[in-house]
Design a protein around this motif. Structure first.
Motif, PDB file in Angstrom:
ATOM      1  N   GLY A 184     -33.333  -8.117  33.870  1.00 57.90           N
ATOM      2  CA  GLY A 184     -33.789  -7.728  32.508  1.00 57.90           C
ATOM      3  C   GLY A 184     -32.645  -7.121  31.849  1.00 57.90           C
ATOM      4  N   GLY A 185     -31.682  -6.396  32.399  1.00 58.23           N
ATOM      5  CA  GLY A 185     -30.549  -5.942  32.000  1.00 58.23           C
ATOM      6  C   GLY A 185     -30.707  -4.979  30.676  1.00 58.23           C
ATOM      7  N   ASP A 186     -31.394  -3.701  31.065  1.00 56.96           N
ATOM      8  CA  ASP A 186     -31.694  -2.797  29.987  1.00 56.96           C
ATOM      9  C   ASP A 186     -30.526  -2.052  29.441  1.00 56.96           C
ATOM     10  N   ALA A 187     -30.074  -1.872  28.416  1.00 55.30           N
ATOM     11  CA  ALA A 187     -28.947  -1.133  28.063  1.00 55.30           C
ATOM     12  C   ALA A 187     -29.086   0.238  27.704  1.00 55.30           C
ATOM     13  N   SER A 188     -28.028   1.221  27.894  1.00 53.47           N
ATOM     14  CA  SER A 188     -28.233   2.582  27.531  1.00 53.47           C
ATOM     15  C   SER A 188     -26.906   3.068  26.986  1.00 53.47           C
ATOM     16  N   LEU A 189     -27.071   3.592  25.749  1.00 52.80           N
ATOM     17  CA  LEU A 189     -25.999   4.412  25.156  1.00 52.80           C
ATOM     18  C   LEU A 189     -25.681   5.555  26.057  1.00 52.80           C
ATOM     19  N   THR A 190     -24.258   5.928  26.354  1.00 52.46           N
ATOM     20  CA  THR A 190     -23.735   6.975  26.950  1.00 52.46           C
ATOM     21  C   THR A 190     -22.671   7.794  26.114  1.00 52.46           C
ATOM     22  N   CYS A 191     -22.957   7.977  25.043  1.00 52.83           N
ATOM     23  CA  CYS A 191     -21.889   8.716  24.060  1.00 52.83           C
ATOM     24  C   CYS A 191     -22.897   9.582  23.178  1.00 52.83           C
ATOM     25  N   SER A 192     -22.209  10.473  22.334  1.00 55.09           N
ATOM     26  CA  SER A 192     -23.006  11.528  21.701  1.00 55.09           C
ATOM     27  C   SER A 192     -23.600  11.060  20.511  1.00 55.09           C
ATOM     28  N   MET A 193     -24.717  11.506  19.878  1.00 56.48           N
ATOM     29  CA  MET A 193     -25.284  11.164  18.663  1.00 56.48           C
ATOM     30  C   MET A 193     -24.340  10.929  17.620  1.00 56.48           C
ATOM     31  N   GLU A 194     -23.469  11.576  17.305  1.00 58.37           N
ATOM     32  CA  GLU A 194     -22.278  11.533  16.135  1.00 58.37           C
ATOM     33  C   GLU A 194     -21.718  10.299  16.785  1.00 58.37           C
ATOM     34  N   THR A 195     -21.385   9.774  17.753  1.00 58.54           N
ATOM     35  CA  THR A 195     -20.741   8.547  18.048  1.00 58.54           C
ATOM     36  C   THR A 195     -21.528   7.432  17.857  1.00 58.54           C
ATOM     37  N   GLN A 196     -22.859   7.686  18.099  1.00 61.32           N
ATOM     38  CA  GLN A 196     -23.891   6.625  18.132  1.00 61.32           C
ATOM     39  C   GLN A 196     -24.043   6.257  16.618  1.00 61.32           C
ATOM     40  N   THR A 197     -24.094   7.087  15.544  1.00 58.95           N
ATOM     41  CA  THR A 197     -23.982   6.941  14.271  1.00 58.95           C
ATOM     42  C   THR A 197     -22.665   6.040  13.795  1.00 58.95           C
ATOM     43  N   LYS A 198     -21.565   6.503  14.572  1.00 62.20           N
ATOM     44  CA  LYS A 198     -20.462   5.659  13.997  1.00 62.20           C
ATOM     45  C   LYS A 198     -20.546   4.147  14.538  1.00 62.20           C
ATOM     46  N   ILE A 199     -21.117   4.073  15.864  1.00 65.98           N
ATOM     47  CA  ILE A 199     -21.256   2.722  16.380  1.00 65.98           C
ATOM     48  C   ILE A 199     -22.186   1.856  15.233  1.00 65.98           C
ATOM     49  N   ASP A 200     -23.344   2.310  14.864  1.00 71.08           N
ATOM     50  CA  ASP A 200     -24.305   1.751  14.205  1.00 71.08           C
ATOM     51  C   ASP A 200     -23.625   1.195  12.651  1.00 71.08           C
ATOM     52  N   LYS A 201     -22.571   2.152  12.254  1.00 69.40           N
ATOM     53  CA  LYS A 201     -22.030   1.715  10.772  1.00 69.40           C
ATOM     54  C   LYS A 201     -21.075   0.722  11.184  1.00 69.40           C
ATOM     55  N   LYS A 202     -20.433   0.516  12.171  1.00 66.09           N
ATOM     56  CA  LYS A 202     -19.499  -0.516  12.659  1.00 66.09           C
ATOM     57  C   LYS A 202     -20.097  -1.608  12.771  1.00 66.09           C
ATOM     58  N   VAL A 203     -21.097  -1.734  13.615  1.00 66.96           N
ATOM     59  CA  VAL A 203     -22.121  -3.037  13.651  1.00 66.96           C
ATOM     60  C   VAL A 203     -22.335  -3.388  12.507  1.00 66.96           C
ATOM     61  N   THR A 204     -22.829  -2.534  11.618  1.00 66.08           N
ATOM     62  CA  THR A 204     -23.403  -3.178   9.983  1.00 66.08           C
ATOM     63  C   THR A 204     -22.148  -3.928   9.371  1.00 66.08           C
ATOM     64  N   GLU A 205     -20.846  -3.086   9.478  1.00 66.97           N
ATOM     65  CA  GLU A 205     -19.778  -3.627   9.015  1.00 66.97           C
ATOM     66  C   GLU A 205     -19.358  -5.123   9.423  1.00 66.97           C
ATOM     67  N   ILE A 206     -19.459  -5.108  10.996  1.00 68.73           N
ATOM     68  CA  ILE A 206     -19.158  -6.349  11.484  1.00 68.73           C
ATOM     69  C   ILE A 206     -19.978  -7.503  10.907  1.00 68.73           C
ATOM     70  N   ILE A 207     -21.239  -7.397  10.935  1.00 67.43           N
ATOM     71  CA  ILE A 207     -22.292  -8.299  10.527  1.00 67.43           C
ATOM     72  C   ILE A 207     -22.150  -8.623   9.084  1.00 67.43           C
ATOM     73  N   GLN A 208     -21.721  -7.456   8.389  1.00 69.75           N
ATOM     74  CA  GLN A 208     -21.548  -7.801   6.715  1.00 69.75           C
ATOM     75  C   GLN A 208     -20.328  -8.578   6.271  1.00 69.75           C
ATOM     76  N   THR A 209     -19.342  -8.492   7.379  1.00 68.77           N
ATOM     77  CA  THR A 209     -18.145  -9.277   6.922  1.00 68.77           C
ATOM     78  C   THR A 209     -18.310 -10.495   7.334  1.00 68.77           C
ATOM     79  N   GLN A 210     -19.259 -10.972   8.386  1.00 76.45           N
ATOM     80  CA  GLN A 210     -19.480 -12.204   8.546  1.00 76.45           C
ATOM     81  C   GLN A 210     -20.258 -12.795   7.820  1.00 76.45           C
ATOM     82  N   TYR A 211     -21.363 -12.108   7.065  1.00 73.99           N
ATOM     83  CA  TYR A 211     -22.200 -12.543   6.046  1.00 73.99           C
ATOM     84  C   TYR A 211     -21.720 -13.074   4.828  1.00 73.99           C
ATOM     85  N   ASP A 212     -20.501 -12.176   4.457  1.00 72.34           N
ATOM     86  CA  ASP A 212     -19.913 -12.385   3.333  1.00 72.34           C
ATOM     87  C   ASP A 212     -18.947 -13.770   3.560  1.00 72.34           C
ATOM     88  N   LYS A 213     -18.484 -13.735   4.637  1.00 74.66           N
ATOM     89  CA  LYS A 213     -17.838 -15.090   5.062  1.00 74.66           C
ATOM     90  C   LYS A 213     -18.632 -16.317   4.933  1.00 74.66           C
TER      91      LYS A 213
END
Length: 213
Positions: A184-213
């Motif tokens: 099944g391949g369950d994924a788990s984050l191995t970083c701090s909550m602060e880093t998780q917030t930054k990851i969420d922001k970056k994920v949003t940016e990547i998708i938004q850039t391609q959406y704009d394209k």
């Protein structure tokens, strides 16, 4: 029995990533379809349709879509067909399936493909966001039709950042680990909550850039 026109290479490409059990189901479904249609052997068409049954479910021809719904699903598919630097489109259908999909686009790589470049992954996200973009441009309204696209795009963008080291902010650091990959391949984050917030922001940016394209 199998008909003489069966091309296993074509079937293998469309069924890439299928498990042994799914491959067995594909063969069974092809045999059942051949019998239902009164044939004594399974043809290439039977096998190709059975791949779709295993991937997306049976056709629901009794479900009637309105013309606007058909047009919306068609625009979702059209974007994938016109996207460059991605796998060629093998088939487009707007016939609803038992999986809940109102239609889907089958893209199949022409050869063996083990690695994906960053550009290919970005183009894949662009293709996934294209259906929603088409809704906004053509109908000036959005629907629930992009739910699966959104899920796939989010998963891909998150993997780029947290697993594949494709973000300059984090570099070659794994922020996520996959447990029991073959169960099944369950994924788990191995970083701090602060880093998780930054990851969420970056994920949003990547998708938004391609959406704009």
């Amino acid at each position: 029995k199998l008909a003489g026109n069966v091309d296993f290479s074509a079937i293998a490409r469309t069924a890439a990533g299928a498990s042994g059990a799914e491959l067995a189901n594909i063969i069974n479904e092809a045999a059942l379809r051949a019998v239902r249609l009164g044939r004594s052997c399974a043809t290439q068409e039977d096998l190709m349709e059975s791949v779709e049954v295993v991937i997306a479910g049976y056709q629901k021809k009794n479900r009637v879509l309105s013309n606007k719904e058909k047009l919306t699903v068609s625009y979702h598919a059209l974007v994938a067909a016109l996207q460059s630097q991605s796998a060629p489109v093998q088939k487009i259908t707007i016939i609803p399936r038992t999986s809940g999909a109102l239609g889907y686009t089958m893209q199949v790589d022409e050869g063996e493909h083990y690695l994906m470049t960053k550009t290919e992954m970005e183009n894949k996200i662009a293709t996934l966001t294209g259906g929603r973009a088409a809704e906004e441009l053509i109908f000036h309204e959005i629907t629930t039709g992009a739910s699966n696209d959104i899920e796939q795009a989010t998963k891909l963008a998150r993997s780029m950042v947290s697993r594949f080291g494709m973000s300059s902010e984090f570099g070659m650091v794994a922020m996520e680990t996959v447990q029991s990959q073959y169960l099944g391949g369950d994924a788990s984050l191995t970083c701090s909550m602060e880093t998780q917030t930054k990851i969420d922001k970056k994920v949003t940016e990547i998708i938004q850039t391609q959406y704009d394209k």
